[in-house]
Design a protein around this motif. Structure first.
Motif, short mmCIF file in Angstrom:
data_model
loop_
_atom_site.label_atom_id
_atom_site.label_comp_id
_atom_site.label_asym_id
_atom_site.label_seq_id
_atom_site.Cartn_x
_atom_site.Cartn_y
_atom_site.Cartn_z
N CYS A 51 42.85 24.57 17.65
CA CYS A 51 43.98 24.85 16.75
C CYS A 51 45.32 24.55 17.38
N GLY A 52 45.32 23.98 18.59
CA GLY A 52 46.57 23.58 19.21
C GLY A 52 47.18 24.60 20.15
N ALA A 53 46.45 25.63 20.50
CA ALA A 53 47.01 26.63 21.42
C ALA A 53 47.09 26.07 22.83
N ARG A 54 48.08 26.58 23.59
CA ARG A 54 48.21 26.16 24.97
C ARG A 54 47.12 26.80 25.83
N VAL A 55 46.74 26.12 26.91
CA VAL A 55 45.70 26.62 27.79
C VAL A 55 46.12 27.95 28.41
N ALA A 56 47.42 28.10 28.69
CA ALA A 56 47.92 29.32 29.32
C ALA A 56 47.73 30.55 28.46
N THR A 57 47.67 30.37 27.13
CA THR A 57 47.51 31.52 26.23
C THR A 57 46.05 31.87 25.99
N CYS A 58 45.12 31.06 26.48
CA CYS A 58 43.70 31.33 26.24
C CYS A 58 43.22 32.47 27.13
N TRP A 59 42.10 32.99 26.74
CA TRP A 59 41.51 34.14 27.44
C TRP A 59 41.12 33.75 28.85
N GLN A 60 41.61 34.53 29.84
CA GLN A 60 41.33 34.26 31.24
C GLN A 60 40.33 35.31 31.74
N LEU A 61 39.06 34.93 31.86
CA LEU A 61 38.02 35.90 32.18
C LEU A 61 38.09 36.39 33.63
N LEU A 62 38.00 35.48 34.59
CA LEU A 62 37.93 35.89 35.99
C LEU A 62 39.22 36.56 36.49
N PRO A 63 40.41 36.00 36.22
CA PRO A 63 41.62 36.69 36.71
C PRO A 63 41.77 38.10 36.17
N LEU A 64 41.47 38.29 34.89
CA LEU A 64 41.59 39.63 34.33
C LEU A 64 40.52 40.56 34.89
N ALA A 65 39.30 40.00 35.08
CA ALA A 65 38.24 40.82 35.67
C ALA A 65 38.60 41.27 37.08
N MET A 66 39.30 40.42 37.84
CA MET A 66 39.73 40.81 39.18
C MET A 66 40.71 41.98 39.12
N ASN A 67 41.64 41.94 38.18
CA ASN A 67 42.62 43.03 38.04
C ASN A 67 41.95 44.32 37.57
N LEU A 68 40.98 44.20 36.66
CA LEU A 68 40.28 45.39 36.20
C LEU A 68 39.41 45.99 37.30
N THR A 69 38.86 45.13 38.16
CA THR A 69 38.09 45.65 39.30
C THR A 69 38.98 46.45 40.23
N GLU A 70 40.19 45.95 40.47
CA GLU A 70 41.14 46.70 41.29
C GLU A 70 41.46 48.05 40.65
N MET A 71 41.56 48.07 39.34
CA MET A 71 41.78 49.33 38.62
C MET A 71 40.60 50.27 38.80
N MET A 72 39.38 49.75 38.73
CA MET A 72 38.18 50.58 38.88
C MET A 72 38.09 51.16 40.29
N VAL A 73 38.53 50.40 41.29
CA VAL A 73 38.50 50.90 42.67
C VAL A 73 39.38 52.13 42.80
N GLY A 74 40.56 52.09 42.17
CA GLY A 74 41.42 53.26 42.21
C GLY A 74 40.92 54.37 41.32
N LEU A 75 40.36 54.02 40.17
CA LEU A 75 39.88 55.03 39.23
C LEU A 75 38.74 55.85 39.80
N LEU A 76 37.83 55.20 40.49
CA LEU A 76 36.65 55.88 41.01
C LEU A 76 36.78 56.25 42.48
N ALA A 77 37.99 56.11 43.03
CA ALA A 77 38.25 56.52 44.42
C ALA A 77 37.26 55.87 45.38
N LEU A 78 37.05 54.59 45.21
CA LEU A 78 36.11 53.89 46.10
C LEU A 78 36.72 53.64 47.47
N GLU A 79 38.04 53.77 47.58
CA GLU A 79 38.71 53.63 48.86
C GLU A 79 39.68 54.79 49.05
#
Length: 774
Positions: free
Chosen positions: A444-472
């Motif tokens: 539909c003509g959307a830019r690549v930058a606006t598309c869903w980014q699976l791995l980068p967002l998963a990395m940020n959510l993993t960092e959130m889970m580490v803090g949420l579950l006190a893994l460190e």
């Protein structure tokens, strides 16, 4: 000229940190233990005490209480000891938890102490009340009733001793009185029944916890523990439930001790599959649950690596999860409820408890595999190969190269890969839909930058889970505690009926689902994945804070129901309030600065008016007030230009120009407890008078100094506090009448909002009335 105002004296009722107030009451047992002629003073009302902890000592405090209750004469002082130390050897204090006071640093405002015997005398008194139990079921005379009475009295003595035995000072007292070994020898009696055994086990736990050496225990103790632990028929018996609790506590103490032989023996006795069912089978369920938690933690820390691996597998069993769930219910019921106003930046800190700490430790042991994965610096080659087999990157060489570089360099790559591979296996259809959605966007003509980014967002959510579950670290353990219900009460089952495991991966999937929706709602572009994770963290905090989700399914539903638009409006409103508050803070500070001179003039004028009324001071000679003297009358006259001093005794008077007074101050000496007013005058000896009224001295010092150009700013602390109080009152009154429009350039030059001009025609009024009537 302003009329004299009533002097406002501020009252500061706060005490320094080292000064505490409290009360002392009498232990009613002293009426029985002390001779009648010395117990009469114990009927006195409770003592109210104010203690300076920097100067007071425990022996002096005991001596004060003994004198107040008139029991000091019952124990005269020895020639080689002081009165306070002698009384401290006979009396002491107990707090509300029956713990002996050994240091005054434990006291705080509002303390309540019980005046009683010293630890040595109390233990000796309680032990002397016992009657020796017979070795047979009947007494030597054949009187069975007397034997039963003796047994009851002996058990009563043990019950009285048990609350005190967990204290080191009590263990020392028992050793000093030669009671410890005699008490432990009761284990060897052949007529030992269950009630006496239960009491002895509780006392033994307290003594071991207070520092009693294991080698002093009779061998019969561990034999009783082994029999209770290894006999399933006794686990559901109400008569042995407390003995079982004490046995578990003794095993825990043995595992935590430095005695290697006892630790090894305790490890051999512990059988977790046999102990976990005690939670549902034992009448004292809460006590046994708390004891089991401590035992499980001690077993894990005392085990070697091979046994720890087996324990981790067992910790994932449903029966162990039931123990954690039961303990969490007991602790959650006693915790202060979390208010909805609490924010994620200010976590709720409940009163720390050993059980809560033990729960968190066991939860982190269960999640140690996740913590190990989070700590790995690089992702293994096999894991990267599995990640590249996902459909999301199968047709895009550039994306595959990007994933490989990210997985090799990112710090949380191993844990992120674990979460994504779980999602690919159990939620492959969801990932496939997201991949198709990206393709449609590109078509539909959307830019690549606006598309869903699976791995980068998963990395940020993993960092959130580490803090949420006190893994460190331990700083975020409260997050883990708040999410305990989700972690423990999730009952999702597989087709075989077994629990699906620890729900960390499923929590990650729920977060990924909400993050995918947030990506669109926030109009996110590539590089803004951290903002999505931050918003999701705030949403999780809202759900967990209110404890409205008890399973992962409920957590997913609650996250979906939270509107980003509504949250954004709330955050914007909060930012506006903060900005307004900051702006008003600056305006108020400017207003206070401009009004300060006015408030200062009010205070100084009040002081000057007071000294114009005059006051009769006492004369001072060699630093002491003169006796049998009427004193001197000081009065300000001549529009405040002259100070007239008249000697009431002789009738003589002198006149001093105020401008010649270089300084007025309050001085104090050891010889004179009264405050003294001292005037320093050029080329004239200092004039000194005194009075008992502190407020008068402050008024004269402030008034005379304000009339002198060189000292007009030397105000007392009381006068400065009064200036600030008047300023606050004036500012509040002016803010109440503040117009709706304020020019910030000059706060004193403000205007009202403009009034609009009248309309040229009022025909619209009649038209509106016609519509109403119709």
């Amino acid at each position: 000229m302003l009329t004299p105002a009533k002097y406002l004296k501020p009252v500061d009722t706060s005490q320094p940190a080292h000064v505490v107030k409290g009360g002392v009451v009498v232990d009613q047992r002293l009426f029985q233990w002390l001779p009648p002629n010395h117990a009469q003073g114990l009927s006195a009302p409770p003592l109210l005490m104010m203690l300076d902890l920097s100067k007071e000592s425990l022996s002096k405090l005991i001596s004060r209480a003994a004198v107040a209750y008139a029991v000091n004469e019952a124990f005269p002082c020895d020639e080689d000891s002081s009165s306070s130390s002698n009384l401290a050897s006979h009396f002491g204090f107990l707090d509300s938890n029956d713990i002996f006071l050994t240091a005054l640093s434990r006291l705080h405002n509002g303390f309540t102490l019980r005046f009683t015997l010293s630890p040595e005398r109390l233990m000796n008194q309680l032990w002397s009340e016992r009657l020796d139990r017979p070795l047979t079921a009947t007494s030597p005379t054949g009187d069975a009733a007397a034997a039963n009475s003796t047994a009851v009295i002996f058990d009563s003595t043990l019950a009285k001793l048990e609350p005190y035995t967990g204290q080191k000072v009590v263990l020392h007292a028992l050793d000093e009185c030669a009671i410890t070994d005699e008490l432990l020898s009761v284990y060897e009696r052949p007529d030992l029944d269950r009630s006496t055994t239960e009491l002895l086990m509780g006392i033994t736990c307290g003594l071991i916890g207070a520092g009693l050496e294991w080698n002093r225990l009779p061998s019969k103790v561990m034999e009783i523990v082994e029999a209770l632990i290894k006999t399933p028929s006794l686990h559901g018996d109400p008569t042995t439930s407390l003995s079982l609790v004490h046995s578990v506590r003794l095993l825990t103490l043995a595992l935590e001790s430095e005695d290697n032989s006892m630790c090894s023996r305790a490890l051999d006795l512990v059988c977790l599959p046999a102990l976990c069912p005690l939670v549902s089978r034992t009448p004292n369920a809460e006590r046994i649950t708390n004891a089991l938690l401590s035992l499980f933690r001690a077993v894990y820390h005392a085990s070697d690596d091979e046994r720890r691996v087996a324990l981790k597998e067992y910790f994932n069993e449903p029966v162990f999860k039931n123990v954690l769930l039961a303990a969490s219910v007991h602790v959650l019921e006693r915790e202060t409820a979390i208010t909805p106003s609490t924010s994620s930046s200010n976590l709720h800190n409940a009163v720390p408890s050993p059980i809560k700490s033990c729960l968190l430790d066991l939860l982190q042991i269960r999640m140690s595999d996740y913590a190990a994965a989070a700590a790995e610096e690089t992702c293994s080659t096999d894991t990267i190969k599995k990640m590249l087999e996902m459909k999301e990157v199968e047709d895009d060489d550039d994306l595959r190269a990007e994933w490989v570089a990210t997985l090799r360099e990112a710090p949380r790559a191993t844990l992120t890969a674990r979460f994504l591979l779980y999602m690919h296996k159990h939620n492959g259809e969801l990932l496939d839909n997201w991949r198709k959605e990206n393709r449609l966007r590109l078509l539909c003509g959307a830019r690549v930058a606006t598309c869903w980014q699976l791995l980068p967002l998963a990395m940020n959510l993993t960092e959130m889970m580490v803090g949420l579950l006190a893994l460190e670290g331990q700083e975020n353990r409260e997050w883990l505690w708040l999410g305990l219900s989700v972690l423990l009460e999730d009952t999702q089952q597989t087709s075989s009926g077994a629990l699906a495991g620890f729900p960390v991966e499923r929590i990650f999937v729920s977060c990924m689902e909400r993050a995918h929706a947030l990506w669109t709602e926030m109009a996110t572009v590539r590089g803004e994945e951290q903002q999505v994770a931050s918003v999701l963290t705030e949403m999780l905090w809202i759900v967990v804070r209110n404890r409205i989700a008890k399973t992962v399914v409920e957590l997913t539903g609650e996250l979906r129901s939270l509107s980003y638009e509504k949250l954004r409006d709330e955050w914007d409103e909060d930012l506006r309030k903060r900005a307004d508050s900051d702006e008003m803070g600056g305006l108020v500070a400017e207003l206070r600065r401009k009004l300060e001179s006015l408030a200062l003039s009010y205070v100084t004028t009040n002081r000057i008016n007071r000294i114009k009324m005059g006051f009769q001071f006492k004369k001072v000679f060699k630093g002491k007030p003169v006796k049998d003297s009427a004193g001197e009358l000081w009065k300000l006259e001549g529009n405040g230009n002259f100070l007239t001093i008249r000697d009431i005794d002789s009738g003589s008077s002198q006149r001093i120009e105020v401008k010649e007074i270089t300084k007025a101050e309050i001085v104090r000496t050891k010889a004179n407890a009264l405050g003294q007013l001292k005037l320093s005058i050029a080329n004239v000896p200092d004039l000194i008078v005194c009075t008992e009224e502190e407020a008068v001295l402050q008024s004269w010092v402030d008034g005379l100094n304000s009339l002198n150009a060189s000292t007009h700013k030397l105000l007392s602390k009381e006068a400065q506090a009064l200036v600030q109080r008047l300023l606050t009152m004036e500012v509040r009154i002016r803010l109440l009448s503040l117009p709706s429009s304020v020019k910030t350039e000059d706060i004193s030059d403000y205007t009202r909002p403009p009034i609009p001009s009248l309309p040229t025609s009022f025909k619209w009024c009649t038209d509106a009335l016609k519509k109403v009537h119709v």
